[in-house]
Every structure is written in C-alpha cells, then in structure tokens.
Design an enzyme around this catalytic site. Sequence first.
Site, PDB file in Angstrom:
ATOM      1  N   ASN A   1      18.362   6.589 100.133  1.00 64.84           N
ATOM      2  CA  ASN A   1      17.325   5.726  99.541  1.00 64.84           C
ATOM      3  C   ASN A   1      16.070   6.493  99.089  1.00 64.84           C
ATOM      4  O   ASN A   1      15.392   6.074  98.163  1.00 64.84           O
ATOM      5  CB  ASN A   1      16.970   4.568 100.472  1.00 64.84           C
ATOM      6  CG  ASN A   1      16.427   5.022 101.805  1.00 64.84           C
ATOM      7  OD1 ASN A   1      16.780   6.103 102.292  1.00 64.84           O
ATOM      8  ND2 ASN A   1      15.593   4.212 102.407  1.00 64.84           N
TER       9      ASN A   1
ATOM     10  N   CYS B   1      13.124   1.567 104.446  1.00 65.73           N
ATOM     11  CA  CYS B   1      12.989   1.250 105.872  1.00 65.73           C
ATOM     12  C   CYS B   1      11.655   0.572 106.140  1.00 65.73           C
ATOM     13  O   CYS B   1      11.470  -0.033 107.189  1.00 65.73           O
ATOM     14  CB  CYS B   1      13.162   2.504 106.729  1.00 65.73           C
ATOM     15  SG  CYS B   1      12.100   3.849 106.218  1.00 65.73           S
TER      16      CYS B   1
ATOM     17  N   GLU C   1       7.645  12.204 112.795  1.00 62.25           N
ATOM     18  CA  GLU C   1       7.782  13.051 111.611  1.00 62.25           C
ATOM     19  C   GLU C   1       6.438  13.081 110.883  1.00 62.25           C
ATOM     20  O   GLU C   1       5.617  12.190 111.045  1.00 62.25           O
ATOM     21  CB  GLU C   1       8.816  12.476 110.651  1.00 62.25           C
ATOM     22  CG  GLU C   1      10.175  12.284 111.295  1.00 62.25           C
ATOM     23  CD  GLU C   1      11.269  12.174 110.269  1.00 62.25           C
ATOM     24  OE1 GLU C   1      11.595  13.194 109.649  1.00 62.25           O
ATOM     25  OE2 GLU C   1      11.804  11.068 110.086  1.00 62.25           O
TER      26      GLU C   1
HETATM   27  P1  NDP Z   1      24.185   5.920 107.223  1.00 63.30           P
HETATM   28  O1  NDP Z   1      23.406   5.921 108.484  1.00 63.30           O
HETATM   29  O2  NDP Z   1      25.624   5.630 107.258  1.00 63.30           O
HETATM   30  O3  NDP Z   1      24.030   7.348 106.475  1.00 63.30           O
HETATM   31  C1  NDP Z   1      22.902   8.198 106.616  1.00 63.30           C
HETATM   32  C2  NDP Z   1      23.376   9.637 106.593  1.00 63.30           C
HETATM   33  O4  NDP Z   1      24.215   9.876 107.733  1.00 63.30           O
HETATM   34  C3  NDP Z   1      24.231   9.990 105.377  1.00 63.30           C
HETATM   35  O5  NDP Z   1      24.011  11.324 105.013  1.00 63.30           O
HETATM   36  C4  NDP Z   1      25.636   9.819 105.916  1.00 63.30           C
HETATM   37  O6  NDP Z   1      26.600  10.534 105.180  1.00 63.30           O
HETATM   38  C5  NDP Z   1      25.488  10.380 107.305  1.00 63.30           C
HETATM   39  N1  NDP Z   1      26.513   9.947 108.250  1.00 63.30           N
HETATM   40  C6  NDP Z   1      27.352   8.888 108.162  1.00 63.30           C
HETATM   41  N2  NDP Z   1      28.152   8.840 109.240  1.00 63.30           N
HETATM   42  C7  NDP Z   1      27.813   9.891 110.025  1.00 63.30           C
HETATM   43  C8  NDP Z   1      28.275  10.376 111.274  1.00 63.30           C
HETATM   44  N3  NDP Z   1      29.230   9.756 111.949  1.00 63.30           N
HETATM   45  N4  NDP Z   1      27.711  11.480 111.791  1.00 63.30           N
HETATM   46  C9  NDP Z   1      26.714  12.118 111.137  1.00 63.30           C
HETATM   47  N5  NDP Z   1      26.247  11.711 109.943  1.00 63.30           N
HETATM   48  C10 NDP Z   1      26.775  10.605 109.396  1.00 63.30           C
HETATM   49  O7  NDP Z   1      23.503   4.966 106.229  1.00 63.30           O
HETATM   50  P2  NDP Z   1      24.135   4.437 104.860  1.00 63.30           P
HETATM   51  O8  NDP Z   1      23.586   5.296 103.839  1.00 63.30           O
HETATM   52  O9  NDP Z   1      25.618   4.304 104.893  1.00 63.30           O
HETATM   53  O10 NDP Z   1      23.534   2.988 104.831  1.00 63.30           O
HETATM   54  C11 NDP Z   1      24.038   2.006 105.720  1.00 63.30           C
HETATM   55  C12 NDP Z   1      22.907   1.182 106.275  1.00 63.30           C
HETATM   56  O11 NDP Z   1      22.029   2.035 107.018  1.00 63.30           O
HETATM   57  C13 NDP Z   1      22.003   0.568 105.234  1.00 63.30           C
HETATM   58  O12 NDP Z   1      22.503  -0.608 104.751  1.00 63.30           O
HETATM   59  C14 NDP Z   1      20.733   0.391 106.019  1.00 63.30           C
HETATM   60  O13 NDP Z   1      20.826  -0.771 106.783  1.00 63.30           O
HETATM   61  C15 NDP Z   1      20.699   1.583 106.925  1.00 63.30           C
HETATM   62  N6  NDP Z   1      19.857   2.671 106.397  1.00 63.30           N
HETATM   63  C16 NDP Z   1      18.601   2.785 106.864  1.00 63.30           C
HETATM   64  C17 NDP Z   1      17.773   3.749 106.354  1.00 63.30           C
HETATM   65  C18 NDP Z   1      16.395   3.872 106.829  1.00 63.30           C
HETATM   66  O14 NDP Z   1      15.627   4.657 106.269  1.00 63.30           O
HETATM   67  N7  NDP Z   1      16.006   3.123 107.843  1.00 63.30           N
HETATM   68  C19 NDP Z   1      18.192   4.672 105.309  1.00 63.30           C
HETATM   69  C20 NDP Z   1      19.555   4.467 104.882  1.00 63.30           C
HETATM   70  C21 NDP Z   1      20.338   3.515 105.434  1.00 63.30           C
HETATM   71  P3  NDP Z   1      27.392   9.864 103.925  1.00 63.30           P
HETATM   72  O15 NDP Z   1      26.506   8.826 103.365  1.00 63.30           O
HETATM   73  O16 NDP Z   1      27.597  10.985 103.028  1.00 63.30           O
HETATM   74  O17 NDP Z   1      28.644   9.343 104.504  1.00 63.30           O
END
Ligand code: NDP
Length: 497
Positions: A164, A296, A474
């Site tokens: 994001n 977020c 952070e």
């Molecule tokens: P994720 O938490 O799935 O992804 C964030 C990062 O973690 C990405 O680089 C992802 O890789 C990586 N990741 C995924 N699975 C693992 C794992 N098992 N171990 C280590 N790293 C991992 O968020 P998403 O982007 O899929 O979004 C899903 C939901 O998360 C959103 O709908 C939202 O609710 C929340 N979110 C919250 C954020 C915030 O700032 N608070 C930011 C983004 C998401 P990859 O994507 O390449 O698989």
Amino acid sequence: MNAQNKNRKDRFATMAIETRNYIAGNWRDGAHRIENRSPSDTRDVIGEFAQGRAVDVDDAVAAARAALPQWWAAGVQRRHDVLMTIGTELMARAAEIGALLSREEGKPLAEGKGEVYRAGQFFTWFAAEALRQSGERVDSVRPGIEIDTRREPAGVVAIVTPWNFPVATPAWKIAPALAYGNTVVWKPANLTPASAVALAGIIARQDLPPGAFNLVMGSGREVGDHLAGHPGVDAVTFTGSVEVGRSIATRTLGNRARLQMEMGSKNPMLIMDDCDLDLAVAHAANAAFGGTGQKCTAASRLIVHRSVLDQFADRLVCAAGALQVGHALAEGTQIGPVVSEGQLAENLRWIERGKAGGANLLTGGQRLERPTPGYFMAPTIFAGTTNAMDVNREEMFAPITCLIAADSYDEALAIANDSPFGLTAGIMTKSLARATHFRANMRSGCVMVNLPTAGTDYHVPFGGRGLSSFGPREQGHQAIEFFTTIKTSYVAGGVPQ
Ligand code: NDP
C-alpha cells in the site's frame, strides 16, 4: 486506444525497468517470473519480475552478514553521504517513479509522487541522523574505572513490506537500518515489484559494500517466511496484516531475533456536536476514502454525536458521491482502483457481511465500470452500525467506513477505545477540554485533533498499541532503539575518583 491512453503507454515504453533481484552486489534472476499488471487497466503489463527462492534468501543473508563489518567501519560520514544521495535522487525523480508507483499500486498520480518525495525525505532525515549518534560517559561506582555507553548496529536486518506504500514503507525501514550501520535483506510485496526495483536500483548505485543491501522478491509464504525465520538474521521489521505478523513472530522466536511490527487497525474518528461540520465531513472523507481506504491510518469507524448524525451522514454521502473514482494516472482522479482482484473480491464480501450483520448501506457497496478494465469500487458508507459488528471489529482495508452513533463524548470515547487495535484516532471538536481529555485518554499510538486520522510527519515516531504494533516505534529519533544495540564498556586505569 484514446490519445490519453496512448500518451501513457508511450511515456512508459521509454522507461527501462530492472526486473531482477539484487543480491551480494549483483542483479540476479530468480527461479521464475511473475507478470505484474496495472489495477487501473489490466491490459497494461508493467513487467515480469524475478521470483526468488529460499536459496536466494540464504545467499542474501550470507552477503549481508559478510558486509556488516565493512559497512559499520565505513563510518558516519560515508553513511550520511550515501543516504543523502539516495534521498536527493528520490526527491528529484518523484514525478517519474511516482507515476510508476501509481500505475502499479493504483493511487492517484499526486499521491504516488508525494509518496516518492516523502521516501526521499526519510533518507535525507536519516542521513543527518547518522551524524547524530552519541554515547554517554558515566561515573563508575568503583574508583579508577571509566564507563561509557555506545550504540552499535543491531546486525543483519530483514525487512518485509506491504504494497500500500510500496516506496515509503521500505524507505522508513531501509534508511534507519543503513544509517545506524546495519545491513539489509528486503522482501517487498509481490503486488508492487516495479516500485521495489525502482528504489533498489537507486540504492544499488551507491558506494555500499556488496551485500550491504539486498532485494529478494518472491512470495511471502516462501521468501518472506524463510527470511523471517532465518538464523542469520538479527532483527526483523514487518508491516502488513495481523495474521502474517503472528506467523513472523513465531518464526523469529526460535532465533531470538529482535522484532518490530506494524499491523492492522480500526481507527476511530469522533465527530462531536460542537465541531465545524464542513471540516469534519472533509476530513472524514479524506481519511476514510483516500488511498482507496487502503491505509493503516484510514478512518473506518466514524463515531458521531447523535445530535449531528443525520446532518453529518447526509453531507458525507454527498462528499463520497462527488469523489472521482478512476484510472490512477488520469487527470482529476481522486480515488484510484483497489490494488488487486483478490482485494476487491474481499471488499465486496465485506459489503455482504456488513448487510447480513445488520448494517444499513447508505451509499456505494458496488464495483464500478470505467473506460479501462480495472478494480474500481464506489466509496461506501454503512450507517446504523454498532461497535460489536464485524465491520467495526476487523480491518477491511477498503473504501468502506461505518457510522456509529453516540449520545455523549464519554460514550464516543468508550466506543473508540473498545477495539483490539490502537494505531491512530481523531476527534473533531471546538472544545479545548474535550480535545485535551481525548489526547490523554485515547489508547492509540497517534491522536489527531481536528485532522484526518491519516497523514503523519516523517521525523516523529509512528506506531500503535494492542494488535496494531509490536516492538519499538518506527521513524523519528526513536527508530534508533530497534536498529541499534547498546554496548557498555568499562576501562580500568582511569583517573581515580
Ligand atoms: P500481508 O500481511 O499478507 O503481506 C505483507 C507482506 O508480508 C508482503 O510482502 C507479503 O508477501 C509478506 N508475507 C505474506 N505471507 C508471509 C509469511 N508467511 N511470512 C513472511 N512474509 C509474508 O498483507 P497483504 O498485502 O496480503 O494484505 C492483506 C491484508 O493485510 C489487507 O487486506 C490488510 O487488511 C492488511 N494490511 C495491512 C497493512 C497495514 O499497513 N496495516 C498493510 C498491508 C496489508 P507477498 O505479498 O509477496 O505474498
């Protein structure tokens, strides 16, 4: 193809994009590649990007470990100069890289540019911070002994980031990591690899020892998981979902790596009966729907004093309806598409869940058709919700916000505090007494008075409470807590006291 679309394509045809991982000072292909398309126009292929495997993580961590003594010994002036150069280039190229970011992530062009410029500011601020490191001389309780404390790098830092803010979030982690003498292995989100290689390309051209900075793209389940649990990693900093955060926390435990995580939120905004209603509507619309609600810091719970509820709701519906939803790069767009098909499907499931749970859909709730095939969604408002409903308990990460009625400020505050999350919170009021009470009694990492819940500065700490965050803050000077470790040194033979 209309003229506007043709110009867009021409602009990007001339821009060569690196598509490989960067490990031990070399650009390297992965096991395979994935295609990345624009969420504004799924016919627009941005590129095919390398997908690393566990073995690439192993190589990157080994390279980061080997580079650690060199980068620490490089000293503060060189670290300052490297960070300053990165930051200056990001700011100078904000329009170009911002357009790529917007094309890939879907936020409007102005926001994409603004994000890249902000990323540059993180680097220049932490460049100066590299020069501000200091220790402390302490009197020993034993005569003839001298003591001082000094900061040393935490070590090899694993960085896992979401889509994001695909340039700013990595920037606020990579910049302090390098400023304080750490080395880095970065796993960006697979939905935004072009933004990742744009940033990595700038870092790769700097005067860094090979291996001091590494980029390994690939799936979270394979690359992210392997990196988080790698025994060669000393510290893991993560931003993303609560679910993945839990998994990362479990993986780091075995290695006793230090851990910093920013995760979900359910940010409340209190709209009080004494507020400037025009300002409240503008700030609520901005905080709820800006960035397509994929922040977020988005305001997803609007807790409104019952005496102004109907007025506020009517005006917010008008404001939401007036927002221009469209292609991220098109002039006039205020709300871009949702980032992916999967996220849009999840958002539409939330609409059904909200309705099934008793929420009243005031406006929006549907996918929108636009001239280009993309993942567009109407800004959505649920009314008549209670704080116990799923829509007010779980993070949606969507352009959806919920109205909750409250009969008093005290009740509104109690509702705001009744959440497992605690990232940001806002109040709209003209009362100094209420604002002061709110700042003291709201359990969240950031509080905003007469401001949207989203929108923070780059030189002060950022983070939350409860399920929103884990570990030291952070950003700002406080970032030093996570990225350094303290050494206390004793020297005999000092001046007798
Ligand atoms: P994720 O938490 O799935 O992804 C964030 C990062 O973690 C990405 O680089 C992802 O890789 C990586 N990741 C995924 N699975 C693992 C794992 N098992 N171990 C280590 N790293 C991992 O968020 P998403 O982007 O899929 O979004 C899903 C939901 O998360 C959103 O709908 C939202 O609710 C929340 N979110 C919250 C954020 C915030 O700032 N608070 C930011 C983004 C998401 P990859 O994507 O390449 O698989």
